[in-house]
Structure formats: structure tokens, C-alpha cells
Design an enzyme around this catalytic site. Structure first.
Site, PDB file in Angstrom:
ATOM      1  N   SER A  42      35.747  41.104  42.602  1.00 30.85           N
ATOM      2  CA  SER A  42      36.441  41.934  41.622  1.00 30.85           C
ATOM      3  C   SER A  42      37.948  41.671  41.715  1.00 30.85           C
ATOM      4  O   SER A  42      38.375  40.544  41.525  1.00 30.85           O
ATOM      5  CB  SER A  42      36.082  43.404  41.844  1.00 30.85           C
ATOM      6  OG  SER A  42      36.431  44.183  40.727  1.00 30.85           O
TER       7      SER A  42
ATOM      8  N   ASP B 197      28.422  43.071  32.935  1.00 32.68           N
ATOM      9  CA  ASP B 197      29.512  43.737  33.641  1.00 32.68           C
ATOM     10  C   ASP B 197      30.524  44.277  32.633  1.00 32.68           C
ATOM     11  O   ASP B 197      31.002  43.549  31.761  1.00 32.68           O
ATOM     12  CB  ASP B 197      30.198  42.741  34.583  1.00 32.68           C
ATOM     13  CG  ASP B 197      31.145  43.399  35.569  1.00 32.68           C
ATOM     14  OD1 ASP B 197      31.525  44.558  35.356  1.00 32.68           O
ATOM     15  OD2 ASP B 197      31.503  42.736  36.554  1.00 32.68           O
TER      16      ASP B 197
ATOM     17  N   HIS C 157      28.353  45.122  37.186  1.00 28.56           N
ATOM     18  CA  HIS C 157      29.434  44.814  38.120  1.00 28.56           C
ATOM     19  C   HIS C 157      28.948  44.739  39.561  1.00 28.56           C
ATOM     20  O   HIS C 157      29.469  43.974  40.364  1.00 28.56           O
ATOM     21  CB  HIS C 157      30.527  45.881  37.990  1.00 28.56           C
ATOM     22  CG  HIS C 157      31.809  45.517  38.673  1.00 28.56           C
ATOM     23  ND1 HIS C 157      32.564  44.430  38.310  1.00 28.56           N
ATOM     24  CD2 HIS C 157      32.468  46.111  39.706  1.00 28.56           C
ATOM     25  CE1 HIS C 157      33.638  44.367  39.078  1.00 28.56           C
ATOM     26  NE2 HIS C 157      33.606  45.377  39.934  1.00 28.56           N
TER      27      HIS C 157
END
Length: 701
Positions: free
Chosen positions: A553, A639, A674
Site C-alpha cells: 500500500s 481494490d 485491498h
């Protein structure tokens, strides 16, 4: 392409022009943003085939690692039961099943606070299964449980599920007295749900087009009436949350940007009343609120950072929160993170010297003089914090403890005496012995003289220099605290060192550590990581040919930037759902979560300085004709936080530009979000895939 083809697919180029602050950029791979385009899907599948071909020789090693994780894990297991009201609540897993089963059993007596201890393979007498996620997930490739909330009287369950990975949940209700599901169904919600005291009303949130939770609703169970908007936040910088005080006396709406917050309260037994603001928001001031009863009087505990960089705690009357007194003063060496109130004690969570700590004040022991005493542990690197404590009236405090080499422990503390009762230690099968491993702290030095903490864990007796995995994050004031990992043993037992660089932008060393790694100081995050890697090479821990890096991320942004800054330092880089095209994203307010990110990264739409600064470090913008190390980028098609587009564009440009022979690979999960794949066995497979590649690139396999 065929499965055995060894060259990556070549992405077509389509000129896409954008101009900001007089600077025109041609982005040839922006066309990959349209996931409804069959050509985009075909390209992602071709990249998956290329990655599969490049990693086909790792199949046996992946199988070994998967088997190791599985063999060390107690597949049929149960959490420590937690008392709430008339029941013990717990989750249990069964061998062969992907997801947990959530259940409860009645308490034996009103004064029974000792969790029941049951024999292996048994269940508690009177067990009632509340939710079996294995049944729920039977017809879907992806399953994520959002809300799981029991009404105060124990009669109703509210839970929500995402079966796509886009973090849009469907909220359902179950009558726990009959086992029947209610007709009430609410779609497209955020994950949480909170009950009113009467168990008749549920408060939940919805999100706007940018996936920002912005509205709180009240639903009247079984009424058949339209849900009522109880709060709406129009400012796109602010995120809205709903919860309760630990006492359950108040419902709490929390509104916050990255730098400003505001809290609204409503008595939980007055669900149709109006929420009242505690302290009006002021730009740059963050605060949170907890309810306590001290000397028989209701009080608010206010944790804030006004003129207190590392936060302080003040105490105020409920009906006059503006008039407060200091309870826990500001300390430049200690970052106060939370304060929570129980009937008999207060709990302070904080960090010092990059380690999370807990202190307790016994409200019955000190009268008006509230004194906090630290709960101490022997290990240099460890994490301690509150575990599940839903009962405000509990006479004991349940805590969790772990380190890099010690499996997680759950224990209870008798606050009045300090006596500890171990309830459970995470089982690790196969004869695991913590004494076979070591963990310790080192300090790297940045170019500006800043000392950067490093955490290292490894098996005793390894030869140096050794294969080494360096992990980093460095954003949002998130701290990478010591934690145990069963799967990580597969790296350590093969002679690999695992290291964490606690770089600026995180929160390990206090609020200033965060401030020195955000907006116009963001580059400190990247150079700290590079300086940490150089320290590990210089001090003989590893060599560039044995050094691999990982980040996910915002940590993917970190290592994407590092790949451009110092590609010669690493032999492999694993980027998980990486935020590697930040300038494109932050320039587009229509994209999910962009506006609320401006306080973290700056606003390049308004500021030329911010625009130029972000462009100077953006991984995608700065891909050049360099000899990049091998790179494996993993992303998910659904995501909503970091779009798959970022990794796809980045890899396309890397494959075009690299002058080296190391493969640049993209792996896209076509039905995940995600957090990646769902289900514990699928997650073990994914971990085995990553570890096998990291071991090969570090020379440990």
C-alpha cells in the site's frame, strides 16, 4: 502468450495528456485504468501468465512453505471466551475450513469472570452458533466480514458482508432468541454497525462516490420506515465513524481529517435524540473522547494535541467539556495514543522508544489522585495492549502480549494486586522454541544525523552476511510494532534475517516522526529506508545480492521510490497493492479517497510546490533507464483504496525502461480487494508464493 513464454507482454501506448502548473505530462499507460475494457483484462491476464511462467520453478518450494505453515498451525482452535452480559463469546476454527465460526455459550453464574477451559475438540455446554462464515462464503470466491455487533441485551446480531472486495457491504440482522434472520436488509454500507441501548435501533454508515464514509443513518428494526440520516459530513476532507464509549452510555460520532477532528455524543438510551458536539472542530486540532465515572461523577476524558504535539489527556464535566483540567500531561518523549475507562480503572496506551506500552490507574486505590503504573515486560522488543474487554464492570483487565519471537499471549491482570493470569498462548505446533531465535534493536543514521530504529529477528547461529528481508511502511503515523508470525518461521529457518526499518512517516518515535515524513518532508521516508539498507550492508548483516525489500500500500510507494533511488542495493523488491502512481491519483478528486489524502501528501492541484515535490519522488513518474532489481508487484482488481491501475502502469513502464535482465512481474488477483485473497488457506498459499520468490531472490533457496 503461452504459459511457458519468458518475455513479458508489451503494453500498447496511448498518449494521454495532462497539464498542471504549466507542466504537461504524456502518460502512455493511463488507458489501463478502464477495467471494463476487455483489452485491459486480457493484458492483466497475460501479465499473470508471464508471472506464472517466471515462478514455475518455485512450485515445489511453495508447496513446502505452505505445508510448513499448515503443519505449525493448530487448525482446529478457539479464541479465549470473552464475557459480555449473560454469555461467553468466542470464535473457533475447524480443520479444513477457510473461515471462523462465531459462537457463544451461557455463563454459569453472575459472579463468574474466569473464562471456561474446555478439552481439545470439545465445545462449551449450551453453545449457540451465531454466524458460520464458511456457510456464508460457500457460493462466492471472496468473503469479508465487516460488522459483527450484538445488541446489549444479547438478543440480536447485526453483521455485514462484502463478497466482491470493493468494501461495499450488505448489512443483515438475526434474532438470536429464535435463530431466524430478519427481513431487514441494507445494501451498500460501510463495514460497521452500532446498536442503541434498547436493541431496537441500529446506526450504520454509507460512503460517497469517493468511498469516504460520510453519512450516519439510524435504522428502526422491523418498523418498515425509511432510515433516518442522523449525521452528514459534506467536507470531503473528513471521514465519519460511529461507535460507543466503553461504558456504552453514549453513542459517539467521530469526524476526522488527517489533522483535524470533532466528536459528537448522544445518550445511548435516547437513540432518536440529537447528537451534540463536544468541542467544535478547529483546524489542526485532533481530539478523542471517552466517558468515565470518577468519584461517582460522570466525566469526559479528552485526548488532544492542542499545544501538545505528543498529546495529553484532560478531564472535564460531561455538560461542560470546554472547562477541563490536565489528567495526563504532555511529554515530548512519550506519544499518548489512547485512554480507555472502565468502572474501576483507567488504561493508558502510549509508546516510548519505538515500543508500545500500557499503564493502568486503579480508581479505587488513589482517591482523587489518579496515578498510572506501567505494566512492565522483560523483552527489549515487544508489544502490549488491550485485548477484548467488552464489560465495563470487569474486575480484571485482559491484555495481549507478543514479540517477534514470542507467540501471542492473552492474559488477565488483577488490577488491585498486579497478579497476572495467562489465559492462552498462541499454539505453534512442531516443537517451536523461542530460545532458538534472537531479536534486537539497531540504529541506522540518516544523512541528516537522525537515528533510525531497526528491528531484527533471526535464528541463532546464522552465518553473516545473510539473506535479509527489509520491510518498511512509513506513512499515516502507523507503527510497525513487534509481532509474532508463524509463517515467518519459514524464512528464519532457512537462514534469512527479517528486519523492519522504523522510518519517518510512521509513528514509532512520536508525532514529530510522522510530521518529518509527510507532505513536503516525505522524501525522508525513502532516504531513511535506503540509509537503513546501507547500514545493514555496512555492518555485515547482508550484501546487496542477498538483500530483498517489501512494502505494501503506502509502503509500496516507499519501495517503489527506493527502486529508483538505489536499485543497486537490492536483488528483489516485493510491492503489495502498491501506491506507486501517487501524483496521478492525488491530482484527481474524483478517485476514491483522494481529497482526504491531501493532508497526508499535500494538494498538488492548488500548490505548484507540492506538485513538483510529488513528481520528484513518484515511483511511476521517475522510472528511468536503470538496471532494476527483480520486482514482483501484486494487486487486486477490485481494490478501492489503491487501484490496480497503479501497479499495472508502473510495471508496464518498468518493463519498457529497465536495462537489466531481472524480470519485472505483475500478479493481479481478479476477485479480491485491498487485503488480497480471503480465506486462511488461500492466504497461506499467497504467503507461500511470496516467500518462495523472496527466498530465491535473496539466495536462501
Amino acid at each position: 502468450m503461452t504459459a511457458g513464454q519468458v518475455t513479458p507482454p508489451i503494453a500498447k501506448k496511448v498518449d494521454f495528456k495532462r497539464t498542471h502548473h504549466g507542466d504537461t505530462v504524456i502518460d502512455e499507460y493511463e488507458w489501463l485504468r478502464d477495467k471494463d475494457d476487455p483489452e485491459v483484462i486480457a493484458y492483466l491476464e497475460q501479465q499473470n501468465a508471464f508471472t506464472a511462467a517466471q515462478t514455475a520453478d518455485l512450485a515445489d518450494l511453495r508447496g513446502q512453505i505452505y505445508d510448513e505453515i499448515k503443519s505449525r498451525t493448530k487448525e482446529t482452535d478457539m479464541s479465549v471466551p470473552t464475557r459480555r452480559g449473560r454469555f461467553w463469546y468466542y470464535a473457533r476454527t475447524e480443520e479444513g475450513k477457510q473461515y471462523a465460526i462465531r459462537a457463544r455459550a451461557p455463563i454459569a453464574a453472575e459472579d463468574d469472570w474466569t473464562p471456561p477451559d474446555i478439552a481439545e475438540g470439545q465445545t462449551l455446554p449450551g453453545e449457540q452458533i451465531l454466524l458460520d462464515s464458511n456457510v456464508e462464503a460457500a457460493e462466492t470466491d471472496f468473503y469479508s466480514l465487516g460488522a459483527f455487533s450484538i445488541s446489549d441485551d444479547g438478543n440480536r446480531l447485526a453483521y455485514s458482508v462484502d463478497t466482491v472486495g470493493d468494501e461495499r457491504y450488505t448489512l443483515r440482522f438475526k434474532d438470536l432468541t429464535t435463530g431466524e434472520f430478519l427481513a431487514d436488509v441494507i445494501t451498500d454500507t460501510a463495514p460497521g454497525a452500532v446498536w442503541s441501548a434498547d436493541g431496537q435501533h441500529v446506526f450504520y454508515q454509507t460512503v460517497d462516490e469517493a468511498w469516504r464514509p460520510n453519512t450516519v443513518w439510524r435504522h428502526d428494526i422491523g418498523a418498515g420506515t425509511e432510515d433516518v440520516t442522523v449525521f452528514h459530513e459534506p467536507d470531503e476532507r473528513f471521514w465519519v465513524g460511529i461507535g460507543t464509549t466503553r461504558s456504552n452510555a453514549y453513542l459517539v460520532i467521530s469526524v476526522g481529517s488527517k489533522i483535524t477532528s470533532e466528536v459528537h455524543l448522544l445518550a445511548a438510551d435516547d437513540p432518536t435524540g440529537s447528537f451534540e458536539v463536544v468541542l467544535p472542530r478547529r483546524e489542526g486540532v485532533e481530539y478523542g473522547v471517552e466517558h468515565a465515572v470518577i468519584d461517582g461523577e460522570d466525566r469526559l476524558l479528552i485526548l488532544h494535541n492542542e499545544n501538545a504535539e505528543n498529546f495529553e489527556v484532560r478531564i472535564a464535566p460531561v455538560d461542560d467539556p470546554a472547562h477541563s483540567e490536565v489528567l495526563v500531561p504532555h511529554d515530548s518523549e512519550i506519544r499518548i495514543e489512547d485512554i480507555e475507562a472502565f468502572e474501576r480503572f483507567l488504561v493508558l496506551s502510549y509508546r516510548a522508544d519505538a515500543v508500545p506500552k500500557v499503564a493502568i490507574a486503579d480508581l479505587g486505590a488513589h482517591g482523587h489522585n489518579i496515578v498510572f503504573d506501567e505494566v512492565e515486560f522483560d523483552a527489549e522488543l515487544c508489544s502490549a495492549g488491550l485485548a477484548a474487554n467488552p464489560e465495563w464492570h470487569t474486575p480484571r483487565l485482559r491484555l495481549g502480549y507478543t514479540s517477534f519471537i514470542e507467540p501471542t499471549e492473552v492474559f488477565e491482570l488483577e488490577v488491585s494486586t498486579g497478579e497476572r493470569f495467562l489465559l492462552k498462548r498462541q499454539p505453534v505446533l512442531g516443537g517451536y522454541d523461542p530460545d532458538d531465535y534472537e531479536q534486537h534493536r539497531e540504529w541506522a543514521v540518516a544523512a541528516d544525523g537522525t537515528r533510525i530504529p531497526l528491528s531484527l529477528v533471526y535464528r541463532k547461529g546464522i552465518d553473516k552476511p545473510a539473506p535479509l528481508l527489509l520491510y518498511g511502511y512509513g506513512s499515516y503515523e502507523s507503527s510497525m510494532d513487534p509481532s509474532f508470525s508463524v509463517s515467518r518461521l519459514s524464512l528464519l529457518d532457512r537462514g534469512m534475517v527479517f528486519a523492519v526499518a522504523h522510518i519517518r512517516g510512521g509513528g514509532e518515535m512520536g508525532r514529530h516522526w510522522y510530521d518529518d515524513g509527510k507532505t513536503l518532508t516525505k522524501k525522508n521516508t525513502f532516504t531513511d529506508f535506503v540509509d537503513s539498507a546501507r547500514h545493514l550492508v555496512k555492518t555485515g548483516w547482508t550484501t546487496p545480492s542477498q538483500l530483498v525489500a517489501e512494502g505494501g500500500s503506502a509502503g509500496g510507494l516507499l519501495i517503489g521510490a527506493v527502486a529508483n533511488l538505489a536499485p543497486e542495493l537490492f536483488n528483489g523488491i516485493l510491492a503489495v497493492v502498491p501506491f506507486v502512481d501517487p501524483l496521478t491519483s492525488i491530482l484527481d478528486p474524483s478517485l476514491p479517497l483522494t481529497v482526504i489524502e491531501w493532508d497526508e501528501w499535500g494538494n498538488p492541484l492548488q500548490s505548484k510546490e507540492v506538485y513538483e515535490y510529488m513528481k520528484s519522488y513518484s515511483p511511476y513518474e521517475n522510472v528511468d533507464e536503470l538496471s532494476y532489481p527483480a520486482i514482483l508487484a501484486e494487486t487486486s482488481l477490485n481494490d478501492t483504496r489503491v487501484l490496480y491501475t497503479e501497479a499495472a502502469k508502473w510495471v508496464a513502464r518498468l518493463q519498457e525502461k529497465t536495462v537489466g535482465d531481472a524480470p519485472i512481474m505483475l500478479k493481479t488477483e481478479m476477485s479480491a480487494g485491498h487485503g488480497g485473497v480471503s480465506g486462511r488457506y488461500k492466504q497461506w498459499e499467497e504467503t507461500a508464493f511470496e516467500y518462495a520468490w523472496l527466498l530465491r531472490q535473496s539466495g536462501a533457496a
